[in-house]
Design a protein around this motif. Structure first.
Motif, PDB file in Angstrom:
ATOM      1  N   PHE A  53       0.777  -1.247   0.000  1.00 41.56           N
ATOM      2  CA  PHE A  53       0.000   0.000   0.000  1.00 41.56           C
ATOM      3  C   PHE A  53       0.811   1.302   0.000  1.00 41.56           C
ATOM      4  N   GLY A  58       0.768   7.478   3.434  1.00 42.66           N
ATOM      5  CA  GLY A  58       0.232   6.411   4.282  1.00 42.66           C
ATOM      6  C   GLY A  58       0.590   6.691   5.729  1.00 42.66           C
ATOM      7  N   PRO A  66      -8.509   9.990   3.657  1.00 39.58           N
ATOM      8  CA  PRO A  66      -9.249   9.023   2.845  1.00 39.58           C
ATOM      9  C   PRO A  66      -8.457   8.513   1.636  1.00 39.58           C
ATOM     10  N   ASP A  67      -7.407   9.219   1.233  1.00 41.51           N
ATOM     11  CA  ASP A  67      -6.692   8.828   0.010  1.00 41.51           C
ATOM     12  C   ASP A  67      -5.492   7.931   0.252  1.00 41.51           C
ATOM     13  N   VAL A  68      -5.217   7.599   1.523  1.00 39.53           N
ATOM     14  CA  VAL A  68      -4.087   6.693   1.814  1.00 39.53           C
ATOM     15  C   VAL A  68      -4.543   5.625   2.796  1.00 39.53           C
ATOM     16  N   ILE A  69      -3.739   4.558   2.899  1.00 36.25           N
ATOM     17  CA  ILE A  69      -4.051   3.493   3.852  1.00 36.25           C
ATOM     18  C   ILE A  69      -3.494   3.865   5.229  1.00 36.25           C
ATOM     19  N   CYS A  70      -4.335   3.710   6.244  1.00 36.95           N
ATOM     20  CA  CYS A  70      -3.924   3.944   7.629  1.00 36.95           C
ATOM     21  C   CYS A  70      -3.877   2.599   8.349  1.00 36.95           C
ATOM     22  N   TYR A  93     -14.627   2.828   7.199  1.00 35.49           N
ATOM     23  CA  TYR A  93     -13.511   3.423   6.462  1.00 35.49           C
ATOM     24  C   TYR A  93     -12.826   2.369   5.593  1.00 35.49           C
ATOM     25  N   ASP A  94     -12.819   2.598   4.269  1.00 36.93           N
ATOM     26  CA  ASP A  94     -12.229   1.586   3.386  1.00 36.93           C
ATOM     27  C   ASP A  94     -10.707   1.690   3.319  1.00 36.93           C
ATOM     28  N   ASN A  95     -10.127   2.648   4.056  1.00 30.86           N
ATOM     29  CA  ASN A  95      -8.668   2.842   4.036  1.00 30.86           C
ATOM     30  C   ASN A  95      -8.011   2.401   5.343  1.00 30.86           C
ATOM     31  N   LEU A 135      -8.985  -4.693   0.441  1.00 29.37           N
ATOM     32  CA  LEU A 135      -7.631  -4.529   0.994  1.00 29.37           C
ATOM     33  C   LEU A 135      -7.004  -5.888   1.281  1.00 29.37           C
TER      34      LEU A 135
END
Ligand SMILES: *Cc1c(COP(=O)(O)O)cnc(C)c1O
Length: 356
Positions: free
Chosen positions: A96, A146, A173-177, A198-200, A227
């Motif tokens: 990611f 990220g 929202p634009d990166v994976i946490c 949250y999809d991230n 993911l």
């Protein structure tokens, strides 16, 4: 210079805590659990048929993935497993963190985070904890590639309230946490329910601390199906059989024994709270830890001196010779008996050294 030398990937490796083996030692330096794994794990080991080792293990790690899904009330497609959370986290980085922008994590944190960034060539920018060693959520609003942080944080033990975790995830929202919950069972509230919202978000946990199985190397991540699918694609491109048959059986067995798990965690939490009070009475200060360890500083005796004195007595704790924390010791919560010997040593040592 030989030509091949130019093309070597040179890295500074992570340094794990030492693994001494003295018969009389008290080992409080790597946050292992002082209690044995569940009796069901012993039974699963005895019942294991070695003839199964002829065959490759199940590449999907099905028994373990399904047991985790059942235990946490999720779908199996929302669970990824690996060889300890170290392997899971490394796979997450590889999958990611590819934007070329710096990833963010705290300046005082798990010291593997920058090592993975370096080995994968990912830029990073560490964010300073505040003067109370707390994460400042506003530091994670800036543009980044990220985010990863432990909750509770290590080696501080400080827990970030779930509302603040959600605040960080929702600002990115634009990166994976990635929330690394290696110690969540000892106190805090898990961010796991937030994966629906949250999809991230990825939530990573491990069998190494609260389930007394550091030697088995089992880690796992929860996230939405997409993911987890991406993580499995990368895993299968790297090594299809990361977890052996035996470990999969033992891990699934451990998850079946909820009563033992709860009892063990409760004992450690009770010991932790008692030791906090006793250390404070001896002149130590510490952030309020929700992990299975305490991060302590004495008001007059330097940490390094105490570390050396403890080591001579075969009591092993962790000292980090790093900016901001070089006067602190990280002490794993052991059994009551081990902690009593640790406290008795400190009492006598402090009496002597304060008289001089
Ligand atoms: C112990 C620890 C890990 C690694 O655990 P394994 O599952 O044994 O690889 C990951 N993150 C943090 C913060 C830890 O303290």
């Amino acid at each position: 210079m030989k030509n091949w030398k130019r093309n070597v990937r040179r890295v500074i490796p992570y340094t794990p805590g030492e693994q001494p083996n003295e018969p009389d030692m008290i080992k409080l330096n790597t946050n292992e659990n002082p209690y044995p794994p569940s009796p069901d794990v012993f039974a699963a080991m005895r019942a294991f048929d070695a003839d199964r080792l002829r065959l490759y293990p199940d590449p999907t790690a099905g028994v373990l993935v399904d047991a985790l899904a059942k235990r946490y009330g999720r779908k199996s497609s929302e669970v990824f497993v690996g060889v300890g959370s170290d392997d899971v986290l490394a796979m997450c980085y590889l999958t990611f963190f590819n934007s070329g922008k710096p990833i963010l994590f705290p300046d005082i944190t798990y010291s593997f985070y920058d090592v993975w960034a370096n080995v994968f060539g990912i830029p990073f920018a560490s964010q300073p904890l505040d003067e109370n060693l707390c994460i400042r959520r506003q530091d994670y609003y800036k543009e980044n590639g990220g985010i990863v942080f432990p909750n509770p944080n290590a080696p501080t033990g400080v827990y970030l309230p779930l509302a603040d975790v959600e605040d960080i995830v929702s600002h990115n929202p634009d990166v994976i946490c990635i929330v690394d919950e290696a110690y969540i069972d000892f106190g805090g509230m898990s961010a796991l329910p937030l994966i629906d919202k949250y999809d991230n978000l990825l939530v990573v946990q491990t069998f190494s601390k609260s389930r007394s199985m550091a030697g088995a190397r089992i880690g796992y991540a929860f996230g939405n199906e997409r993911l987890i699918g991406y993580l499995n694609d990368v895993k299968y491109s790297f090594n299809s059989y990361t977890m052996d048959q035996w470990t999969l059986s033992c891990g699934a067995a451990a998850l079946g024994d909820e009563a033992y798990f709860r009892a063990t965690v409760e004992k450690i939490v009770a010991t932790r709270e008692r030791v906090k009070r006793e250390l404070a009475a001896l002149g130590f200060t510490m952030p309020d830890s929700l992990g299975n360890f305490l991060f302590i500083r004495h008001r007059s005796v330097p940490a390094r001196e105490l570390f050396e004195a403890l080591r001579k007595a075969h009591i092993y704790v962790r000292y980090f010779n790093k900016p901001r924390i070089d006067n602190m010791l990280r002490v794993t919560v052991g059994t009551d008996e081990e902690m009593d010997r640790f406290l008795t040593f400190l009492k006598e040592y402090l009496k002597k050294s304060l008289k001089e």
